[in-house]
Design a protein around this motif. Sequence first.
Motif, mmCIF file in Angstrom:
data_model
loop_
_atom_site.group_PDB
_atom_site.id
_atom_site.type_symbol
_atom_site.label_atom_id
_atom_site.label_comp_id
_atom_site.label_asym_id
_atom_site.label_seq_id
_atom_site.Cartn_x
_atom_site.Cartn_y
_atom_site.Cartn_z
ATOM 1 N N ALA A 236 7.611 6.824 -11.721
ATOM 2 C CA ALA A 236 7.593 7.798 -12.674
ATOM 3 C C ALA A 236 6.376 8.887 -12.346
ATOM 4 N N LEU A 237 5.343 8.632 -11.762
ATOM 5 C CA LEU A 237 4.415 9.514 -11.275
ATOM 6 C C LEU A 237 4.915 10.648 -10.648
ATOM 7 N N ALA A 238 5.925 10.692 -9.818
ATOM 8 C CA ALA A 238 6.501 11.780 -9.177
ATOM 9 C C ALA A 238 7.027 12.668 -9.931
ATOM 10 N N ARG A 239 7.724 12.256 -11.249
ATOM 11 C CA ARG A 239 8.004 13.355 -12.115
ATOM 12 C C ARG A 239 6.984 13.852 -12.723
ATOM 13 N N ALA A 240 5.922 13.279 -13.028
ATOM 14 C CA ALA A 240 4.896 13.922 -13.536
ATOM 15 C C ALA A 240 4.092 14.732 -12.806
ATOM 16 N N ILE A 241 4.221 14.767 -11.616
ATOM 17 C CA ILE A 241 3.349 15.619 -10.777
ATOM 18 C C ILE A 241 4.522 16.653 -10.034
ATOM 19 N N GLY A 242 5.758 16.718 -10.278
ATOM 20 C CA GLY A 242 6.772 17.442 -9.660
ATOM 21 C C GLY A 242 7.141 17.305 -8.161
ATOM 22 N N VAL A 243 6.851 16.082 -7.778
ATOM 23 C CA VAL A 243 7.083 15.792 -6.437
ATOM 24 C C VAL A 243 8.585 14.995 -6.250
ATOM 25 N N ASP A 244 9.215 15.205 -5.190
ATOM 26 C CA ASP A 244 10.286 14.309 -4.812
ATOM 27 C C ASP A 244 10.054 12.892 -4.760
ATOM 28 N N PRO A 245 10.575 12.198 -5.605
ATOM 29 C CA PRO A 245 10.322 10.662 -5.449
ATOM 30 C C PRO A 245 10.486 10.106 -4.114
ATOM 31 N N ALA A 246 11.092 10.444 -3.127
ATOM 32 C CA ALA A 246 11.300 10.167 -2.064
ATOM 33 C C ALA A 246 10.139 10.352 -1.239
ATOM 34 N N LYS A 247 9.325 11.012 -1.709
ATOM 35 C CA LYS A 247 7.925 11.339 -1.050
ATOM 36 C C LYS A 247 6.884 10.386 -1.185
ATOM 37 N N LEU A 248 7.001 9.749 -2.334
ATOM 38 C CA LEU A 248 6.092 8.729 -2.752
ATOM 39 C C LEU A 248 6.123 7.250 -1.756
ATOM 40 N N GLN A 249 4.811 6.997 -1.183
ATOM 41 C CA GLN A 249 4.761 5.850 -0.301
ATOM 42 C C GLN A 249 5.033 4.643 -0.895
ATOM 43 N N ASP A 250 5.704 3.832 -0.352
ATOM 44 C CA ASP A 250 6.365 2.430 -0.823
ATOM 45 C C ASP A 250 5.062 1.776 -1.261
ATOM 46 N N PRO A 251 4.731 1.292 -2.407
ATOM 47 C CA PRO A 251 3.743 0.333 -2.821
ATOM 48 C C PRO A 251 3.514 -1.021 -2.333
ATOM 49 N N MET A 252 4.444 -1.474 -1.556
ATOM 50 C CA MET A 252 4.609 -2.657 -0.930
ATOM 51 C C MET A 252 4.620 -3.735 -1.911
ATOM 52 N N PHE A 253 4.987 -3.685 -3.026
ATOM 53 C CA PHE A 253 5.126 -4.532 -4.131
ATOM 54 C C PHE A 253 5.982 -5.734 -3.809
ATOM 55 N N MET A 254 7.059 -5.620 -3.071
ATOM 56 C CA MET A 254 7.910 -6.538 -2.733
ATOM 57 C C MET A 254 7.721 -7.359 -1.508
ATOM 58 N N THR A 255 6.670 -6.805 -0.886
ATOM 59 C CA THR A 255 6.453 -7.620 0.157
ATOM 60 C C THR A 255 5.015 -8.166 0.491
ATOM 61 N N VAL A 256 4.068 -7.457 -0.431
ATOM 62 C CA VAL A 256 2.664 -7.726 -0.194
ATOM 63 C C VAL A 256 2.024 -8.087 -1.665
ATOM 64 N N GLY A 257 2.358 -7.135 -2.606
ATOM 65 C CA GLY A 257 1.801 -7.073 -3.894
ATOM 66 C C GLY A 257 0.628 -6.239 -4.001
ATOM 67 N N ILE A 258 0.041 -6.093 -5.256
ATOM 68 C CA ILE A 258 -1.134 -5.114 -5.732
ATOM 69 C C ILE A 258 -2.226 -5.639 -5.237
ATOM 70 N N THR A 259 -2.967 -5.052 -4.199
ATOM 71 C CA THR A 259 -3.954 -5.718 -3.412
ATOM 72 C C THR A 259 -5.385 -4.894 -4.064
ATOM 73 N N GLY A 260 -5.465 -4.578 -5.038
ATOM 74 C CA GLY A 260 -6.797 -4.042 -5.583
ATOM 75 C C GLY A 260 -7.345 -3.064 -5.029
ATOM 76 N N ALA A 261 -8.786 -3.245 -4.583
ATOM 77 C CA ALA A 261 -9.393 -2.224 -4.120
ATOM 78 C C ALA A 261 -8.912 -1.562 -2.612
ATOM 79 N N ALA A 262 -8.235 -2.564 -2.051
ATOM 80 C CA ALA A 262 -7.445 -2.180 -0.807
ATOM 81 C C ALA A 262 -5.977 -1.529 -0.856
ATOM 82 N N HIS A 263 -5.624 -1.406 -2.093
ATOM 83 C CA HIS A 263 -3.862 -1.293 -2.180
ATOM 84 C C HIS A 263 -3.910 0.475 -1.740
ATOM 85 N N ALA A 264 -4.469 1.240 -2.105
ATOM 86 C CA ALA A 264 -4.408 2.623 -1.845
ATOM 87 C C ALA A 264 -4.470 2.818 -0.313
ATOM 88 N N MET A 265 -5.858 2.418 0.227
ATOM 89 C CA MET A 265 -5.913 2.474 1.743
ATOM 90 C C MET A 265 -4.978 1.880 2.447
#
Length: 484
Positions: A236-265
């Motif tokens: 939903a963040l893509a809509r909030a900032i007016g960006v094409d959702p296809a440009k959002l980088q995959d958060p790797m939730f399905m393969t790695v998970g949410i990795t805290g301080a390391a996630h964005a990097m």
Amino acid sequence: MVGIKSYGAYIPLHRIARSEFARAWGGFPMPGEKAVANFDEDSITMATEAVIDCLTGFDPQNVDALFLATTTAPYKEKLNASIISAALTMRRDVRTADFTGTIRAGTTAIASALDAINAGSVKNAVVAASDTIMGAPSGDFEQAFGDGAAALLLGKDGVIASIEGSYSISDDFAGVWRADGDMFVRSWEDRMVLDEGYSRVLPEAIHGLMQKYKVKPGDLAKVVCNSPTDVRRHGALARAIGVDPAKLQDPMFMTVGITGAAHAMMMLVAALEEAKPGDKILLANYGNGADAYLLQVTQEIEKARDRRGIKRHLESKRAVDNYEKYLRWKGLIPLEAARRPEQPPTSIVALWRARREILGLWGVKCKNCGTPQYGGAGLGGGPGMLRVCVICQAKDQFEPYLFRDKKAKIFTFTQDNLAASADPPATVTVIDFEGGGRAAFDMTDRVPEEVQVGMPVEMTFRKLYADRARGVHNYFWKTRPIRC
């Protein structure tokens, strides 16, 4: 022009299907799987792996600063970054610092590194982010949180992505937290956390960056921002900032998970692996406020492709076949003590005297016959200084020799079913290094039935054990089958 000169990442070999959590506790599993650190891995060992990957083709001696970002540091009072600098034998005058207290620590560390570079106090700075955050058993966080690390080398020359600008805001909304003494992350009600936290603050920082540097949504090739456990809010963040959702980088939730301080990097590393010269990348990171950066990829990006990074680590994996093993590795259930004499107390003096041999895996090479030899803290006992060559018997004719970056093959091995181990049996290998040298090391990330004489192995920095009585974490190098 200040920017990123190199990148690296690390994802543990082992993954557990989220269906295993539902099998143990009932309810409905989240989809996919998550990365699980082995019992001998933590934030320091994973960050070390990421920095090694990042410094492929670079001399650690040329690093002027090393910053570690983590919310799961093994030590509360003792510099954790200095352990990594010692393991990689960085210079004595390297500037080291820990950044913690928020999952935004990684991008905060980047800001400090950029300030130091722009001020001229350092030329090359490494920022590593690593986390092994845990959710309480049976909860959503347990399924969502994964383990991993990333590292960036920052400087002015040969940058693969210039950092054009940044924008930060602070916000004291305490939706997710972990107090001193807490093992597991706590959280307030989901809707409150997301509506008043992530979904409000992160778009504010992104809009602030875009307005400050006159960037339009269509100018961006990729938008990288960490995700909450509810990945729908990330979309939903893509809509909030007016960006094409296809440009959002995959958060790797399905393969790695949410990795805290390391996630964005980690997500940024994945984006750089696919980036093309001229691409504009927006990096944003939420956590008690938000940081946002504007990056521009340069022609130098093609020189940084030879990394294990995210892509090759994702391709290399092994399943944790049951939830009970996961609990054992995370130290959440007690194990029967070994029926042997207890481990003697850690000698702080011995650790200090042999810090180059133990943490850096330095040995010696005979100047007379050229034979490398390792006489450090092997499995046979404490560290000892080599004075006589085992081949030519020359005395005190040695020069320093680094073993940690050498490949090796197994000369012989044993599988010990009586030793206390969180991943039995305990595998002990005697290895022959390429170029010479033989020594004994524990083996990790292996399938016991597949270990054999002549098997190629590589060195990996791991935790041997924690001396609970003295509060000391003992790190050393182990062998593992060559990964990726």
